[in-house]
Design an enzyme around this catalytic site. Sequence first.
Site, PDB file in Angstrom:
ATOM      1  N   CYS A  98      49.226  65.558  25.818  1.00  0.00           N
ATOM      2  CA  CYS A  98      48.438  66.620  25.455  1.00  0.00           C
ATOM      3  C   CYS A  98      49.732  67.714  26.309  1.00  0.00           C
ATOM      4  CB  CYS A  98      47.681  66.790  24.163  1.00  0.00           C
ATOM      5  SG  CYS A  98      47.570  68.002  23.654  1.00  0.00           S
TER       6      CYS A  98
ATOM      7  N   HIS B  44      45.914  62.615  21.871  1.00  0.00           N
ATOM      8  CA  HIS B  44      45.057  62.574  22.481  1.00  0.00           C
ATOM      9  C   HIS B  44      44.308  60.781  22.444  1.00  0.00           C
ATOM     10  CE1 HIS B  44      43.584  66.524  23.874  1.00  0.00           C
ATOM     11  NE2 HIS B  44      44.707  67.012  22.884  1.00  0.00           N
TER      12      HIS B  44
ATOM     13  N   GLU C  57      42.554  59.439  23.748  1.00  0.00           N
ATOM     14  CA  GLU C  57      41.371  59.220  24.587  1.00  0.00           C
ATOM     15  C   GLU C  57      40.352  59.318  23.361  1.00  0.00           C
ATOM     16  OE1 GLU C  57      42.970  61.655  25.141  1.00  0.00           O
ATOM     17  OE2 GLU C  57      41.332  63.375  24.829  1.00  0.00           O
TER      18      GLU C  57
HETATM   19  N1  GLN Z   1      48.066  74.769  24.985  1.00  0.00           N
HETATM   20  C1  GLN Z   1      49.136  72.744  24.218  1.00  0.00           C
HETATM   21  C2  GLN Z   1      49.390  73.257  23.158  1.00  0.00           C
HETATM   22  O1  GLN Z   1      48.649  74.152  22.278  1.00  0.00           O
HETATM   23  C3  GLN Z   1      48.614  71.973  25.071  1.00  0.00           C
HETATM   24  C4  GLN Z   1      46.962  71.925  23.993  1.00  0.00           C
HETATM   25  C5  GLN Z   1      46.574  70.409  24.217  1.00  0.00           C
HETATM   26  O2  GLN Z   1      46.527  69.859  25.500  1.00  0.00           O
HETATM   27  N2  GLN Z   1      44.986  69.950  23.365  1.00  0.00           N
HETATM   28  O3  GLN Z   1      50.087  72.620  22.496  1.00  0.00           O
END
Ligand code: GLN
Length: 537
Positions: free
Chosen positions: A382, A508, A510
């Site tokens: 992410c 994600h 994980e």
């Molecule tokens: N801050 C980034 C976004 O909003 C990444 C979000 C995250 O890593 N969950 O896109």
Amino acid sequence: MTKHIFVTGGVVSSLGKGLTSASIGMLLESRGLSVRMQKLDPYINVDPGTMSPYQHGEVYVLDDGSETDLDLGHYERFTRSPLSRDSNWTTGQIYQRVIEKERHGGYLGQTVQVIPHITNEIKQCISRLRAPDVDVIITEIGGTVGDIESLPFLEAIRQYSLDIGKENCLYIHLTLVPFLKAARELKTKPTQHSVGQLRQIGIQPDIVVCRTEQPLTQDECAKIALFCNVQSDCVIEELDADFSIYEVPLTLVEHKLDDIIVKRLGLAQAKTPDLSGWQEILKRLRHPEHEVTIAVVGKYAKHKDAYKSIYEALAHGGVAHHASVRVLRIQSEDMNREETRQSLQKVDGILLPGGFGERGIEGKIVAAQIARENKIPFFGICLGMQCAVIEYGRHVLGLKDANSTEFDKDTEFPVICLMDEQRSIVDLGGTMRLGSQPTTLVAGSKAAEAYGTTGIAERHRHRYEFNYRYRDDFVKGGLTIAGTSPDGKLVEVVELDNHPWFIAVQYHPEFKSQLTHPHPLFRGFVKAAIEHKNKNK
Ligand code: GLN
């Protein structure tokens, strides 16, 4: 008929109620029962999505996009219980529903009160999981008995056994039996008091599970049984699992917790448990053939629960290769120190987790650069992917000060930017791109090879995206776009061909790893780390 288990906690918080509940779920499933898991959280936030990881640890995202308590991560890692919005309710959500109903005239002129209206709403949230094919619903009540805010939940579960019959409900209370070093004694008084508090509000626990760092003697069990008004075989010792959280179910089974539950709830359909697979995996965990060190460079590295699922998924990836994974937690701001940068060059793999806000971003970018230049296995998740893209833009494509518009609104090279549908949103809660989304991987890519397929679905939680205006520049500059949304518009996976293992994903992974089914990317990453270590011996 669906039976209910209610798990409460006493004496102190952070006793591992979530783990204990998940372990009970796992044990009942190992006896062939169909289980559903649920958590009721007494705080007023509608969900933990807007809370800082310092307050609440990781926000765990489900397939349906709900942002939930991290205990639901334990439920998914230990059981097959399908989870949804119905699996996590907070005081905020309960009140929101009741107030909405009141505004629509749903209470026909009545005074709306905690009892019965809030408690009825809580009971409905519990009942929503009942189904003909569900044998047991395990409902964990967050917080500690004695807190003002958990009272409506406790009152609701007290009433629940009146509604469906005492024989269909089981109350399990988890407490702490502290060991006083000076007296060299275990102390049962806090447990007595905490059960006393539960009894005052009308709940007599059937089973008391005691967290302890020293084994309980028979006398101590008998004392707890007597003062807490439970049978002595219903006082269950839960010794601290120093080695691994995955030992907890085995500790509980040793004290026959599953037998007692099956007997008490009359679950005649339960089979003898089969835990051989789990035991086999634990044996692997205990006797690793390799050890690798993975650096996790994040903004909340100091908080033990902020990247909970990532730490667990790394351990799962290790199990797949008989390896133990040592995690080096690096605070991203510390990357401005030379010695931190030096130590990062010595690790076997670098992982950049997700996150929000500007703090520590430059440190993450440096970490991605070190991984790329030194050919250290790299896994970006992410925000971790976004930082890897920024780094590549700045140092390979020469886009000076390239950035995400999250951190620099006026950057000349916004390689990461807000998606169109996000531009007009002002509310923070539940407004991101959330939940399971399909991704198409490029055949032949490292990611497709790891997954063994090109069609995957993974969970998302973000606002910002790879800016498609820069796509051609990046591809020309050597970055491989290995996965996109099925319409090809959103970049989901990037990787490097001239690097042993450099994969970064917008989602994600994980959240979908289990001890028994390690996630393919974590498996691949740990394997690459082992190879990197062996090569550099
Ligand atoms: N801050 C980034 C976004 O909003 C990444 C979000 C995250 O890593 N969950 O896109």
